[in-house]
Design a protein around this motif. Structure first.
Motif, mmCIF file in Angstrom:
data_model
loop_
_atom_site.group_PDB
_atom_site.id
_atom_site.type_symbol
_atom_site.label_atom_id
_atom_site.label_comp_id
_atom_site.label_asym_id
_atom_site.label_seq_id
_atom_site.Cartn_x
_atom_site.Cartn_y
_atom_site.Cartn_z
ATOM 1 N N GLY A 115 1.725 -8.486 -17.984
ATOM 2 C CA GLY A 115 2.913 -8.469 -17.111
ATOM 3 C C GLY A 115 3.945 -7.461 -17.600
ATOM 4 N N TYR A 116 4.225 -7.483 -18.921
ATOM 5 C CA TYR A 116 5.233 -6.557 -19.455
ATOM 6 C C TYR A 116 4.755 -5.110 -19.387
ATOM 7 C CZ TYR A 116 8.509 -10.141 -20.846
ATOM 8 O OH TYR A 116 9.436 -11.143 -20.816
ATOM 9 N N ALA A 117 3.457 -4.895 -19.638
ATOM 10 C CA ALA A 117 2.921 -3.526 -19.551
ATOM 11 C C ALA A 117 3.064 -3.014 -18.122
ATOM 12 C CB ALA A 117 1.453 -3.510 -19.976
ATOM 13 N N GLU A 118 2.807 -3.887 -17.152
ATOM 14 C CA GLU A 118 2.942 -3.469 -15.740
ATOM 15 C C GLU A 118 4.407 -3.126 -15.426
ATOM 16 O OE1 GLU A 118 -0.866 -5.732 -13.631
ATOM 17 O OE2 GLU A 118 1.093 -6.727 -13.725
ATOM 18 N N MET A 119 5.318 -3.948 -15.973
ATOM 19 C CA MET A 119 6.740 -3.683 -15.721
ATOM 20 C C MET A 119 7.159 -2.351 -16.325
ATOM 21 S SD MET A 119 8.743 -7.282 -15.795
ATOM 22 C CE MET A 119 8.225 -7.975 -17.321
ATOM 23 N N LEU A 120 6.645 -2.074 -17.546
ATOM 24 C CA LEU A 120 6.944 -0.788 -18.186
ATOM 25 C C LEU A 120 6.464 0.364 -17.305
ATOM 26 C CD1 LEU A 120 6.075 -1.120 -21.998
ATOM 27 C CD2 LEU A 120 8.299 -0.584 -20.985
ATOM 28 N N LEU A 121 5.218 0.208 -16.782
ATOM 29 C CA LEU A 121 4.632 1.271 -15.949
ATOM 30 C C LEU A 121 5.440 1.485 -14.673
ATOM 31 C CD1 LEU A 121 0.739 0.985 -15.955
ATOM 32 C CD2 LEU A 121 2.164 2.857 -16.769
ATOM 33 N N GLU A 122 5.940 0.371 -14.142
ATOM 34 C CA GLU A 122 6.719 0.493 -12.897
ATOM 35 C C GLU A 122 8.112 1.054 -13.150
ATOM 36 O OE1 GLU A 122 6.599 -3.371 -11.076
ATOM 37 O OE2 GLU A 122 4.408 -3.275 -10.949
ATOM 38 N N GLY A 123 8.464 1.266 -14.430
ATOM 39 C CA GLY A 123 9.751 1.856 -14.759
ATOM 40 C C GLY A 123 10.892 0.866 -14.762
ATOM 41 N N LEU A 124 10.588 -0.436 -14.856
ATOM 42 C CA LEU A 124 11.654 -1.450 -14.821
ATOM 43 C C LEU A 124 12.534 -1.388 -16.067
ATOM 44 C CD1 LEU A 124 9.906 -4.578 -13.263
ATOM 45 C CD2 LEU A 124 11.311 -2.836 -12.169
ATOM 46 N N ALA A 125 11.995 -0.807 -17.157
ATOM 47 C CA ALA A 125 12.811 -0.665 -18.374
ATOM 48 C C ALA A 125 13.170 0.801 -18.583
ATOM 49 C CB ALA A 125 12.029 -1.212 -19.559
ATOM 50 N N ALA A 133 7.827 8.749 -20.053
ATOM 51 C CA ALA A 133 7.265 10.104 -20.051
ATOM 52 C C ALA A 133 5.766 9.987 -19.771
ATOM 53 C CB ALA A 133 7.500 10.753 -21.406
ATOM 54 N N THR A 134 5.136 11.097 -19.392
ATOM 55 C CA THR A 134 3.710 11.057 -19.017
ATOM 56 C C THR A 134 2.847 10.479 -20.127
ATOM 57 O OG1 THR A 134 4.192 13.093 -17.893
ATOM 58 C CG2 THR A 134 1.882 12.489 -18.013
ATOM 59 N N GLU A 135 3.099 10.944 -21.365
ATOM 60 C CA GLU A 135 2.261 10.461 -22.474
ATOM 61 C C GLU A 135 2.479 8.965 -22.717
ATOM 62 O OE1 GLU A 135 0.919 12.096 -26.851
ATOM 63 O OE2 GLU A 135 2.757 12.843 -25.920
ATOM 64 N N GLN A 136 3.738 8.514 -22.588
ATOM 65 C CA GLN A 136 4.036 7.076 -22.757
ATOM 66 C C GLN A 136 3.287 6.256 -21.690
ATOM 67 O OE1 GLN A 136 8.285 7.504 -22.449
ATOM 68 N NE2 GLN A 136 8.579 7.081 -24.646
ATOM 69 N N LYS A 137 3.292 6.810 -20.467
ATOM 70 C CA LYS A 137 2.602 6.111 -19.365
ATOM 71 C C LYS A 137 1.122 5.951 -19.702
ATOM 72 C CE LYS A 137 5.077 6.851 -15.091
ATOM 73 N NZ LYS A 137 5.288 7.738 -13.986
ATOM 74 N N GLU A 138 0.525 7.034 -20.233
ATOM 75 C CA GLU A 138 -0.917 6.978 -20.574
ATOM 76 C C GLU A 138 -1.183 5.906 -21.618
ATOM 77 O OE1 GLU A 138 -2.064 10.912 -21.734
ATOM 78 O OE2 GLU A 138 -1.816 11.667 -19.674
ATOM 79 N N TYR A 139 -0.295 5.829 -22.618
ATOM 80 C CA TYR A 139 -0.473 4.823 -23.668
ATOM 81 C C TYR A 139 -0.400 3.419 -23.063
ATOM 82 C CZ TYR A 139 -0.015 8.329 -27.402
ATOM 83 O OH TYR A 139 -0.195 9.378 -28.242
#
Ligand code: ADP
Length: 370
Positions: free
Chosen positions: A154-164, A168-174
């Motif tokens: 859930g938290y990883a999905e929120m991070l990906l959606e930009g809620l926090a 950056a592109t590399e962070q998204k990949e991680y």
């Protein structure tokens, strides 16, 4: 006549009246009456002469068992009668000994078997207890692991959606990798939970009509990226398509077979999926009609040795830590349990290097195949 093995032999127990009375009668008829007496002097057959002339001792197994008595001059007849009686007594005694020995041996084996039985029963109870503990442990652990994992996802999905904040592109990949691995772990835990629930009791069902072609299409879609990456094409043939059963469990069956077909097929390979009408239990003559769900791949195939085990829990042909293909070894275990819970059968025709064809049969609604 039986004689106990551990008692001194007794004439009256070794021989029946039918054995010695005719002998005494024959001697009398021949003109020399005899008396056959036991060890204690009791007359068993014939009559005592007025005056005892001859007394022949009878023995058996070295023990005195009685006498043959005649008047004077009856030596020859007394000898004959004594020999006949001793021979009959000897045979009777030998038979009794054999039977007593046999009985003693049987009693010993029976006692040993009973003891072994008790030990086996105890071992079975212990194993059932250990098995129950293992199942409980797996179920509890899986549940406890699933809860925090759901939060990780859930938290990883929120991070990906930009809620926090934007990544950056590399962070998204991680984060994408974290999400992918967490998903994989969740699937593994869910499979372990499913298998342990198989062991803990009968399956629960929510039966209904299921459009197998539509369900298979959606499963194929979920493997599209992986199949493309592996250079594998997936073809779905037309045919009768409606089965009766529990949608979630049927999806699991389809998913296991399609996932394996894609996973174990090399680049430029092909997976063909089809539906045929056929009996639910092909080995039974009067089996109800069913749909055969056929998944054929041009992949690596399975060796004859391994085929016998592929439906066993946690079995993988390549179980080395460096194995090329991921997986849990639980997909086919669940597929088999679910197919059989629907009354169907699952099997594979395969040859190493020449691909595999898995067939699962599922019941169809009454009437014409749709
Ligand atoms: P896994 O998660 O490892 O795929 P399964 O229970 O689905 O577990 O399959 C057990 C094993 O059977 C696999 O690890 C693989 O060795 C073998 N197997 C299953 N399907 C195929 C296939 N289509 N081609 C070759 N091997 C297969």
């Amino acid at each position: 006549m039986s004689a106990a093995f551990d008692e001194p032999p007794e004439l009256a127990r070794l021989l029946e009246p039918d054995d010695y009375e005719p002998i005494a009668a024959a001697a009398a008829a021949a003109g020399t009456p005899v008396a056959i007496v036991d060890r204690k002097g009791t007359v068993l057959a014939g009559a005592m002469p007025g005056e005892i002339g001859v007394r022949r001792e009878l023995t058996c197994a070295g023990e005195p068992i009685g006498h043959v008595i005649t008047a004077a001059g009856g030596d020859a007849i007394a000898d004959l009668v004594a020999r006949a009686l001793e021979s009959a007594a000897h045979h009777s005694y030998a038979r009794a000994m054999v039977s007593a020995t046999h009985q003693a041996a049987m009693e010993v084996s029976f006692a040993e078997l009973s003891q072994r039985n008790v030990r086996l029963e105890r071992a079975v109870i212990r194993m059932q207890e250990v098995d129950r503990l293992k199942t409980n442990f797996l179920a509890t652990m899986s549940h406890e692991l699933r809860t925090p994992l759901t939060s990780v996802i859930g938290y990883a999905e929120m991070l990906l959606e930009g809620l926090a904040g934007q990544l950056a592109t590399e962070q998204k990949e991680y984060v994408q990798t974290i999400l992918g691995k967490a998903d994989q772990l969740l699937q593994l835990i869910s499979a372990v939970l499913e298998v342990s629930s198989l062991e803990s009791g009968p399956l629960t069902f929510e039966p209904g009509d299921v459009d197998l072609a539509e369900l298979t299409r959606s499963v194929i879609d979920s493997f599209a990226v992986l199949a493309h990456r592996r250079g594998v094409t997936i073809e779905l043939e037309a045919g009768p398509r409606v089965v009766v059963g529990d949608r979630r469990k049927i999806r699991q069956i389809v998913q296991s077979l399609v996932s394996n077909a894609v996973k174990f097929t090399r680049d430029r390979g092909k997976v063909e999926i089809g539906f045929r009408a056929g009996p639910l239990r092909p080995s039974e003559a009067a089996s109800r009609p069913a749909l055969h769900f056929v998944v054929h791949d041009s992949g690596i195939g399975i060796s004859p040795d391994a085929v016998a085990h592929i439906f066993d829990p946690f079995f993988q042909v390549d179980s080395s830590s460096t194995r090329e293909y991921g997986g849990t070894g639980l997909g086919l275990t669940l597929a088999k349990a679910y197919v059989e819970a629907h009354g169907g059968r699952i099997w594979v025709e395969t040859e190493p290097g020449a691909g595999s064809t898995f067939v699962a049969t599922l019941p169809v609604p009454d009437g014409e195949p749709r």
